[in-house]
Design an enzyme around this catalytic site. Structure first.
Site, short mmCIF file in Angstrom:
data_model
loop_
_atom_site.label_atom_id
_atom_site.label_comp_id
_atom_site.label_asym_id
_atom_site.label_seq_id
_atom_site.Cartn_x
_atom_site.Cartn_y
_atom_site.Cartn_z
N GLU A 298 39.20 47.42 41.95
CA GLU A 298 38.79 46.10 41.43
C GLU A 298 39.78 45.63 40.36
O GLU A 298 40.11 44.45 40.29
CB GLU A 298 37.37 46.13 40.87
CG GLU A 298 36.30 46.66 41.83
CD GLU A 298 36.34 46.07 43.24
OE1 GLU A 298 36.73 44.90 43.40
OE2 GLU A 298 35.98 46.80 44.19
N GLU A 320 42.94 42.74 50.52
CA GLU A 320 42.25 44.03 50.61
C GLU A 320 43.17 45.15 51.09
O GLU A 320 43.15 46.24 50.53
CB GLU A 320 41.00 43.92 51.48
CG GLU A 320 39.91 43.00 50.91
CD GLU A 320 39.41 43.38 49.53
OE1 GLU A 320 39.73 44.48 49.04
OE2 GLU A 320 38.70 42.56 48.91
N1 TYR Z 1 36.13 42.23 47.40
C1 TYR Z 1 35.30 43.39 47.24
C2 TYR Z 1 36.25 44.57 47.17
O1 TYR Z 1 36.71 44.90 46.16
C3 TYR Z 1 34.39 43.67 48.33
C4 TYR Z 1 33.18 42.80 48.47
C5 TYR Z 1 33.13 41.90 49.49
C6 TYR Z 1 32.09 42.97 47.66
C7 TYR Z 1 32.01 41.15 49.73
C8 TYR Z 1 30.95 42.24 47.90
C9 TYR Z 1 30.91 41.35 48.93
O2 TYR Z 1 29.76 40.65 49.18
O3 TYR Z 1 36.64 45.16 48.10
#
Ligand code: TYR
Length: 868
Positions: A298, A320
């Protein structure tokens, strides 16, 4: 209902209207939270008269004002608001009412154990207020939150707290300004009563950043590891990527109800408490490592995700895949690189390869999506990270970092695409990635077939590699990919033979770019053993018929620990497949003595990292073994794996027992070395549980445990060893921890994965346990999800009870929490690989689900694709 609509990547058009700034005024109340949004809007496309805002049926529209006057020229449907005949620039005020206490989907604004919190990625913001809820609209946010002070002393949002007001009557108000423009999916709000762990971090350029970590009251003692992890992550990103934090404050809030792992909202991360809370009594070493990885992930998003975000959701892997690569490197730099790599590869081989082979197959940059939440997949994340890693392998660290610098310089503050990333990598490094780009558009797991000839007289080795990607459900075209093949040669006695071509020493990374390609190496004066895809240099299935004796050479002498493990996997695969066919032919299965010899030698070798040895002793899971067969022999896989474990346990009992005793720790330490020792010791216990007197040893291990790692190690050994002490230990554990949901999750999971045939009955009983809560995603995943996804044998019971159970659970969750329902369904989608009775029953369940009158788009998409 009408079928949910398909979105296509090719349909992208830039937004016709931009929001430069938005000011939110949120008055919190359980059932009637009032939201008013003041948007400063600017037209960007001359010929578009109407502005589209996204919404959701749960949002009640109270009013629309344009440039200060009530506006009635709009169309309002379930999920859209069309403002008609807009001027070029204007101020738009939208007022809505929502009911966070009734929000059981945990998307948008909801209540989690008495606190308000948000989850806006991917499309949750539209459940709060009508808005152009797309990642390429970046606005400066001001957020004013009003709530009763006693219940909600803390009112948090992104950015800096600029104003606090006491409104009298027990009500207070806090205003936040986020200086950095951001897409709505990064918006966050938290209101509640938390304990706060405070610390600070001084960046490389000397700026002080306040760090605040909010946890449930009474949980401060479990927050320290997360805080340390955050500081490590901040420092690491400066040293390895030259990326420094940009704001004066970084907040993390841990909540009990969360659909995923965590969320990188700008300056205010919201975490599933599972990835924050840890101390030695309540968390295992693996939990500690997971927390460090997720905190890192994060945090790294602040650059790769927040400052540079995605143009649209088809580009999700841009942030990601890259951020997983970064968090994997962080973990590898902090701990044992080989062990982390082994864990990543297990995940790819068991989950991602299966996804590629199933109905949800998609490239890391998908072309079509019905429900975006369904695309937070192992393909986008883990395969996406492998694709970045291949770029890293091709460029090397220095040129990769130059590419990263170019990427940041060019795109900071913008919403961009995977193509922009690759172009920046090319510009920064000078490498041509034209063909490499196919990794972004092609789904599927390439198969690479290796063959070679050694010419004794010429002293040459001809190595031929053929690549082919089998067709996938998404029908994406399959052309030859650019595949980096990290290669080494060894003699039969284990000496390294250099790669020489045209009289020069070659780079160890071969570029496989054609369907069939041959390399001729010179000066190979002894019969070589060829080691390919060292470090898993590409996410492919390697078909490499190495002789058992050659595998032994690699297991003993490869210089790369990952490749030693990989050779061992190849050997195990060979033996397991042979044992399964023996069993199917009605023969008794025998564990080859060489397997025991190698296991014993590994355990006796004090020079090896104990965590690595533990990985070597961990057999592939049944679900991974399933992937090796066209029609999965469910029972045979289970029995063969069991027989192998038994055989090793009995064959190595004295060696294992001696090392187990030697690994005893007098005092508890939280270092990588100490964790590695515990890992091996607990793995050995799992084997010792299978031999006579195993139960006593397990009971003693449990009684002497000074950490959760050892307690869980004992429970696991008791369950998988069928020890007589099992029930007593389980009871003692529950007695001690029944008030603690996160700890009890481990207890639920262990019982759900037990191979015994009455496990489903036990799972159903546990659903009535006072600590079980079917509204909490962590509880659901740890009990129901563990059974359906990780208990291969019982879930696939021939009588179909496992399948019907999962269908019933999905029916219950479908409307309550579609994301969690959709996370659970995957094992049912795999029907094509099972025998006829099983397949028929699985398909029946999917038909029943498809007929649900209120089927969510999440479940619709998966069922529809599976039954197509
Ligand atoms: N973006 C988040 C990650 O760090 C993942 C995430 C995606 C979290 C959708 C919640 C959500 O509703 O990977």
């Amino acid at each position: 209902m009408s079928s949910p609509s398909v979105q296509r990547r090719s349909d992208y058009t830039p937004p016709a209207f931009y929001v430069d700034a938005v000011s939110l005024d949120i008055v919190l109340a359980d059932h009637a939270t009032r939201v008013s949004a003041v948007l400063q809007v600017r037209r960007t496309t001359p010929n578009t008269a109407h502005m589209t805002l996204h919404g959701h049926p749960s949002v009640v529209l109270e009013g629309v004002t344009l440039n200060g006057t009530p506006w009635h020229d709009f169309e309002h449907t379930d999920d859209r608001l069309l403002i008609r005949n807009c001027p070029d620039t204007f101020e738009l005020v939208i007022t809505t009412t929502i009911s966070p206490a009734d929000n059981t989907a945990f998307e948008g604004l909801y209540k989690s154990a008495g606190a308000f919190c948000t989850q806006c990625e991917a499309e949750g913001f539209r459940r709060i207020v009508f808005y152009p809820d797309r990642p390429d609209v970046l606005a400066r946010f001001t957020t004013r939150i009003t709530a009763p002070k006693k219940e909600y002393p803390l009112l948090l949002s992104n950015g800096n707290r600029v104003k606090e007001e006491d409104l009298g009557g027990g009500v207070h108000r806090v205003t936040w300004v986020d200086p950095v423009p951001k897409p709505s999916y990064l918006f966050a709000l938290v209101a509640g009563d938390f304990d706060c762990l405070r610390d600070y971090f001084v960046t490389a350029s000397g700026k002080e950043v306040a760090l605040e970590l909010y946890v449930d009251r009474g949980m401060l003692h479990r927050a320290h590891h997360a805080m340390e992890s955050l500081k490590h992550a901040m420092r690491w990103d400066e040293t390895r990527f030259s990326l420094e934090y940009d704001l004066g404050i970084y907040m993390i809030v841990a909540v009990d109800f969360f659909n995923m792992g965590a969320m990188e909202n700008k300056g205010l991360n919201i975490f599933n408490a599972k990835y924050v809370l840890a101390d030695r009594e309540t968390a295992t070493d693996q939990d500690f490592m997971n927390i460090e990885a997720v905190i890192g992930h994060e945090y790294f998003h602040n650059w790769t995700g927040n400052r540079i975000t995605c143009r649209d959701w088809f580009e999700l892997s841009l942030k990601e895949g890259l951020t997983v690569f970064r968090d994997q490197e962080f973990s590898a730099d902090r701990g044992s690189r080989a062990v982390h790599r082994i864990k990543n590869v297990r995940m790819i081989r068991s989950h991602q390869f299966r996804e590629d082979a199933g109905p949800m197959a998609h490239p890391i940059r998908p072309e079509e999506v019905i429900e975006m939440s369904n695309f937070y997949t192992v393909t986008i994340y883990e395969k996406g990270a492998e694709v970045i890693r291949m770029i890293h392998t091709l460029l090397g660290e220095n040129r990769f970092q130059e590419g990263m610098q170019t990427y940041v310089r060019r795109h900071d503050g913008h919403a961009v695409t995977c193509e922009d990333f690759i172009a920046a990598m090319e510009a920064g490094s000078g490498e041509d990635l034209t063909q490499f780009r196919r990794w972004y558009s092609q789904a599927g797991t390439p198969e690479v077939r290796a063959s070679y000839e050694w010419d004794r007289a010429q002293k040459t080795l001809r190595l031929t590699l053929c690549q082919k990607t089998p067709p996938t459900a998404d029908k994406s075209p399959k052309k030859p990919l650019h595949i980096p093949v990290n290669t080494a040669l060894f003699s039969k006695t284990g000496e390294r033979i250099p790669l020489v071509r045209a009289q020069t020493r070659q780079n160890e990374v071969l570029s496989l770019q054609q369907a069939t390609q041959t390399w001729v190496f010179e000066e190979v004066d002894t019969a070589p053993v060829v080691s390919l895809f060292r470090g898993f240099s590409a996410p492919v299935r390697l078909i490499h018929p190495l002789e058992t004796e050659d595998l032994h050479v690699l297991i003993l002498h490869e210089e790369d620990d990952f490749s030693r493990w990989d050779a061992w996997q190849m050997l195990l695969k060979k033996e397991i497949v042979a044992m399964v066919s023996a069993m199917q032919g009605g023969k008794t299965v025998q564990v080859p003595p060489s397997v025991c010899e190698i296991a014993a030698a590994l355990v006796e070798d004090q020079s090896l990292d104990p965590a690595f040895v533990a990985e070597m002793l961990t057999l592939p899971a049944e679900s991974e073994l399933a992937g090796w067969f066209d029609t999965v022999p469910v029972e045979a896989i289970h029995h063969v794996r069991q027989a192998l474990r038994d055989g090793v346990a009995h064959g190595c009992a004295s060696v294992f027992s001696a090392r187990y005793a030697a690994l005893h720790q007098d005092s508890f330490e939280m270092t990588t070395a100490a964790m590695a020792q515990r890992s091996l010791r607990n793995t050995l216990l799992g084997y010792l549980a299978l031999v006579p007197s195993g139960s006593d040893q397990v009971a003693q291990h449990f009684a002497m445990a000074t950490s959760m790692t050892d307690s869980i190690g004992a429970l696991e050994a008791a369950i998988f060893g069928g020890c007589s002490c099992r029930d007593r230990l389980l009871e003692e554990f529950a007695h001690r921890w029944s008030k603690d949901g996160l700890v009890m999750d481990k207890w639920f999971s262990l019982q759900a994965v037990a191979p015994a045939m009455d496990t489903l009955k036990r799972v159903k009983e546990l659903m009535n346990h006072p600590t079980f809560d079917h509204t909490n995603p962590n509880r659901v995943r740890s009990l129901i999800g563990a059974f359906t996804a990780r208990n291969h044998r019982c879930f696939h019971a021939e009588d179909g009870t496992g399948y019907r159970f999962l269908r019933e659970q999905i029916e219950l969750l479908n409307s309550r929490n579609p994301q969690v329902a959709s996370q659970l369904i995957d094992p049912l989608l795999q029907f094509a690989r099972y025998d006829l009775p099983r397949r028929t029953c699985m398909v029946e369940q999917l038909h029943t689900l498809r007929a649900m009158p209120d089927i969510s788009s999440d479940i619709y998409e998966k069922v529809h694709k599976a039954l197509k």
